[in-house]
Design a protein around this motif. Structure first.
Motif, mmCIF file in Angstrom:
data_model
loop_
_atom_site.group_PDB
_atom_site.id
_atom_site.type_symbol
_atom_site.label_atom_id
_atom_site.label_comp_id
_atom_site.label_asym_id
_atom_site.label_seq_id
_atom_site.Cartn_x
_atom_site.Cartn_y
_atom_site.Cartn_z
ATOM 1 N N TRP A 27 0.428 3.333 -7.138
ATOM 2 C CA TRP A 27 1.449 3.970 -6.297
ATOM 3 C C TRP A 27 1.649 5.434 -6.694
ATOM 4 C CZ3 TRP A 27 4.880 2.801 -2.340
ATOM 5 C CH2 TRP A 27 6.036 3.595 -2.252
ATOM 6 N N GLU A 85 8.342 0.533 -2.645
ATOM 7 C CA GLU A 85 7.704 0.792 -3.933
ATOM 8 C C GLU A 85 7.559 -0.495 -4.719
ATOM 9 O OE1 GLU A 85 8.392 3.543 -7.907
ATOM 10 O OE2 GLU A 85 9.674 3.849 -6.181
ATOM 11 N N PRO A 86 6.410 -0.792 -5.303
ATOM 12 C CA PRO A 86 5.140 -0.066 -5.300
ATOM 13 C C PRO A 86 4.107 -0.712 -4.378
ATOM 14 C CG PRO A 86 5.099 -1.614 -7.098
ATOM 15 C CD PRO A 86 6.397 -1.836 -6.332
ATOM 16 N N LEU A 89 3.496 2.424 1.429
ATOM 17 C CA LEU A 89 3.961 3.777 1.680
ATOM 18 C C LEU A 89 3.444 4.176 3.064
ATOM 19 C CD1 LEU A 89 5.284 6.289 0.270
ATOM 20 C CD2 LEU A 89 2.975 6.931 -0.428
ATOM 21 N N PHE A 124 -0.723 -1.413 -1.490
ATOM 22 C CA PHE A 124 -1.160 -1.628 -2.863
ATOM 23 C C PHE A 124 -1.008 -3.119 -3.151
ATOM 24 C CE2 PHE A 124 0.700 2.540 -2.329
ATOM 25 C CZ PHE A 124 -0.254 3.389 -2.864
#
Length: 170
Positions: A27, A85-86, A89, A124
């Motif tokens: 991230w 997060e993470p 985004l 992620f």
């Protein structure tokens, strides 16, 4: 609608990398200016500017340059629409001036067909053993030509990112 679901008539670019990092470390490659300086931009380019304002509604200003190749510093503004997060985004990418004010893509030096706004979604996904699969999706394109140019730049940029976390785990 998220960037993962292109609008009707839009084309999408997807790039995937497995990183030798947990999701929180991966991230940071998109949110920490010190890391972004080290990999953003295709081969031969540097990232002189990375002013980060990573919050929903915030705008980061990021640049790339390759003076030795005849490319002056080109800026982009990333306005964030989703932050988990993470894990995820999302932002809207626009060519901009040094202050982050939007520019017409062609006036900024982009080739014809590059849209004013390119939606980005980066996920992620934890793979275990301290590894993460990072998936970058870009949408907003309406013709294949700018996708291929963006693909080349993105793939080269991500190739510079992978070694920041050690060996490529593929």
């Amino acid at each position: 609608m998220t960037a993962e679901t292109p609008r009707p008539g839009e084309l999408e670019l997807v790039a995937v990398r497995d990183l030798a990092a947990d999701p929180a470390e991966a991230w940071r490659s998109w949110t920490d200016p010190e890391l972004l300086h080290r990999w953003w931009g295709p081969t031969g380019f540097t990232c002189p500017t990375a002013r980060m304002d990573v919050r929903v509604g915030g705008t980061s200003v990021v640049s790339m340059a390759a003076p030795d190749l005849g490319f002056p510093e080109m800026f982009s503004a990333w306005t964030y629409t989703l932050i988990v997060e993470p894990r995820r985004l999302e932002f809207e990418f626009r060519f901009s001036d040094a202050e982050g004010l939007p520019l017409d893509p062609q006036a900024a030096g982009a080739p014809p067909g590059v849209p004013a706004v390119v939606h980005h979604a980066i996920s992620f996904d934890e793979l275990g053993d301290g590894r993460t699969r990072m998936t970058v999706r870009e949408s907003g394109y309406t013709t294949p030509e700018p996708i291929e140019l963006s693909r080349q730049g993105l793939e080269q940029s991500l190739d510079k990112l992978v070694p920041l976390f050690g060996e490529d785990p593929r």
